[in-house]
Design a protein around this motif. Structure first.
Motif, PDB file in Angstrom:
ATOM      1  N   VAL A 111      31.128  20.614 -30.383  1.00  0.00           N
ATOM      2  CA  VAL A 111      30.271  19.981 -31.390  1.00  0.00           C
ATOM      3  C   VAL A 111      29.185  20.966 -31.786  1.00  0.00           C
ATOM      4  N   ALA A 112      28.502  20.679 -32.876  1.00  0.00           N
ATOM      5  CA  ALA A 112      27.341  21.478 -33.247  1.00  0.00           C
ATOM      6  C   ALA A 112      26.244  21.259 -32.204  1.00  0.00           C
ATOM      7  N   TYR A 113      25.483  22.290 -31.928  1.00  0.00           N
ATOM      8  CA  TYR A 113      24.412  22.194 -30.941  1.00  0.00           C
ATOM      9  C   TYR A 113      23.436  21.082 -31.298  1.00  0.00           C
ATOM     10  N   ASP A 114      23.165  20.900 -32.587  1.00  0.00           N
ATOM     11  CA  ASP A 114      22.202  19.878 -33.001  1.00  0.00           C
ATOM     12  C   ASP A 114      22.855  18.539 -33.348  1.00  0.00           C
ATOM     13  N   ASP A 115      24.133  18.362 -33.005  1.00  0.00           N
ATOM     14  CA  ASP A 115      24.807  17.074 -33.136  1.00  0.00           C
ATOM     15  C   ASP A 115      23.983  16.007 -32.405  1.00  0.00           C
ATOM     16  N   VAL A 116      23.942  14.803 -32.939  1.00  0.00           N
ATOM     17  CA  VAL A 116      23.098  13.746 -32.377  1.00  0.00           C
ATOM     18  C   VAL A 116      23.482  13.411 -30.930  1.00  0.00           C
ATOM     19  N   VAL A 117      24.763  13.390 -30.623  1.00  0.00           N
ATOM     20  CA  VAL A 117      25.194  13.099 -29.247  1.00  0.00           C
ATOM     21  C   VAL A 117      24.764  14.234 -28.319  1.00  0.00           C
ATOM     22  N   ALA A 118      24.996  15.476 -28.738  1.00  0.00           N
ATOM     23  CA  ALA A 118      24.601  16.634 -27.935  1.00  0.00           C
ATOM     24  C   ALA A 118      23.090  16.651 -27.728  1.00  0.00           C
ATOM     25  N   ALA A 119      22.342  16.344 -28.770  1.00  0.00           N
ATOM     26  CA  ALA A 119      20.874  16.330 -28.666  1.00  0.00           C
ATOM     27  C   ALA A 119      20.409  15.279 -27.662  1.00  0.00           C
ATOM     28  N   GLY A 120      21.051  14.127 -27.650  1.00  0.00           N
ATOM     29  CA  GLY A 120      20.683  13.085 -26.690  1.00  0.00           C
ATOM     30  C   GLY A 120      20.945  13.513 -25.255  1.00  0.00           C
ATOM     31  N   LEU A 121      22.091  14.141 -25.019  1.00  0.00           N
ATOM     32  CA  LEU A 121      22.404  14.626 -23.670  1.00  0.00           C
ATOM     33  C   LEU A 121      21.436  15.728 -23.249  1.00  0.00           C
ATOM     34  N   ARG A 122      21.111  16.634 -24.169  1.00  0.00           N
ATOM     35  CA  ARG A 122      20.154  17.699 -23.835  1.00  0.00           C
ATOM     36  C   ARG A 122      18.777  17.126 -23.539  1.00  0.00           C
ATOM     37  N   ALA A 123      18.374  16.069 -24.229  1.00  0.00           N
ATOM     38  CA  ALA A 123      17.083  15.432 -23.954  1.00  0.00           C
ATOM     39  C   ALA A 123      17.071  14.850 -22.542  1.00  0.00           C
ATOM     40  N   GLU A 124      18.173  14.251 -22.117  1.00  0.00           N
ATOM     41  CA  GLU A 124      18.264  13.736 -20.744  1.00  0.00           C
ATOM     42  C   GLU A 124      18.173  14.873 -19.736  1.00  0.00           C
ATOM     43  N   LEU A 125      18.843  15.982 -20.041  1.00  0.00           N
ATOM     44  CA  LEU A 125      18.770  17.155 -19.175  1.00  0.00           C
ATOM     45  C   LEU A 125      17.334  17.636 -19.046  1.00  0.00           C
ATOM     46  N   MET A 126      16.635  17.762 -20.159  1.00  0.00           N
ATOM     47  CA  MET A 126      15.258  18.256 -20.122  1.00  0.00           C
ATOM     48  C   MET A 126      14.350  17.309 -19.335  1.00  0.00           C
ATOM     49  N   ALA A 127      14.557  16.008 -19.469  1.00  0.00           N
ATOM     50  CA  ALA A 127      13.770  15.042 -18.689  1.00  0.00           C
ATOM     51  C   ALA A 127      14.046  15.223 -17.204  1.00  0.00           C
ATOM     52  N   ASP A 128      15.296  15.441 -16.837  1.00  0.00           N
ATOM     53  CA  ASP A 128      15.652  15.657 -15.435  1.00  0.00           C
ATOM     54  C   ASP A 128      15.004  16.934 -14.906  1.00  0.00           C
ATOM     55  N   LEU A 129      15.086  18.010 -15.690  1.00  0.00           N
ATOM     56  CA  LEU A 129      14.473  19.267 -15.257  1.00  0.00           C
ATOM     57  C   LEU A 129      12.956  19.133 -15.133  1.00  0.00           C
ATOM     58  N   SER A 130      12.338  18.377 -16.026  1.00  0.00           N
ATOM     59  CA  SER A 130      10.888  18.149 -15.941  1.00  0.00           C
ATOM     60  C   SER A 130      10.528  17.463 -14.637  1.00  0.00           C
ATOM     61  N   CYS A 131      11.325  16.487 -14.248  1.00  0.00           N
ATOM     62  CA  CYS A 131      11.085  15.789 -12.976  1.00  0.00           C
ATOM     63  C   CYS A 131      11.286  16.718 -11.795  1.00  0.00           C
ATOM     64  N   ARG A 132      12.333  17.498 -11.816  1.00  0.00           N
ATOM     65  CA  ARG A 132      12.648  18.384 -10.688  1.00  0.00           C
ATOM     66  C   ARG A 132      11.631  19.504 -10.520  1.00  0.00           C
ATOM     67  N   TYR A 133      11.175  20.070 -11.645  1.00  0.00           N
ATOM     68  CA  TYR A 133      10.315  21.247 -11.572  1.00  0.00           C
ATOM     69  C   TYR A 133       8.861  20.966 -11.891  1.00  0.00           C
TER      70      TYR A 133
END
Length: 155
Positions: free
Chosen positions: A11-33
């Motif tokens: 998919v395109a990097y800025d696809d809405v589904v991809a963007a949602g998954l990346r936002a979850e990843l960033m939230a997880d990394l924020s919690c971890r680090y």
């Protein structure tokens, strides 16, 4: 669920589904680090557009549950934004995504995959090491951070 239920799509990097998954990843990394950004490494969507790279979304039972991409760094492919939702872990999706990213990079002519992760992600480290990745000198945005771990593997 078996691997037969896993579907991986580019998919395109800025696809809405991809963007949602990346936002979850960033939230997880924020919690971890403990930082607000999650990952401050600069990325541009164009870096994940063939032939420079690819971004993939993994689906399980018609639900998007993971993502991963690669971008060109020098002569290497760099794995970026690998993420699997917690409820989808343990079903083979991470290995399937990793294999798909590696195959995509190989088909694009890259001979090596590199990545950086951190000590607060022990499951990621275990995955990469079990897939044959070995420690390499740290690189990128977090190269001087004591908790960073960089890995590489020939494709």
């Amino acid at each position: 669920m078996t691997l037969a239920h896993i579907r991986v799509e580019a998919v395109a990097y800025d696809d809405v589904v991809a963007a949602g998954l990346r936002a979850e990843l960033m939230a997880d990394l924020s919690c971890r680090y403990g930082d607000q950004d999650g990952d401050a490494t600069a990325v541009r969507s164009a870096e994940f557009t063939p032939p420079l790279g690819v971004f993939l979304v993994g689906w399980l039972a018609n639900r998007p549950v993971g993502c991963a991409g690669w971008r060109t760094v020098g002569e290497n492919a760099e794995l970026k934004r690998m993420w699997v939702r917690p409820e989808a872990r343990g079903k083979g999706l991470a290995r399937t995504l990793l294999a798909a990213v590696e195959e995509s990079a190989r088909q694009a002519g890259r001979a090596r995959m590199i990545l950086e992760t951190g000590l607060a992600q022990p499951e990621a480290i275990a995955l990469y090491e079990s897939a044959g990745y070995q420690r390499i000198p740290d690189f990128g945005h977090y190269a001087n951070e004591p908790a960073v771990r960089s890995y590489g593997r020939s494709l």
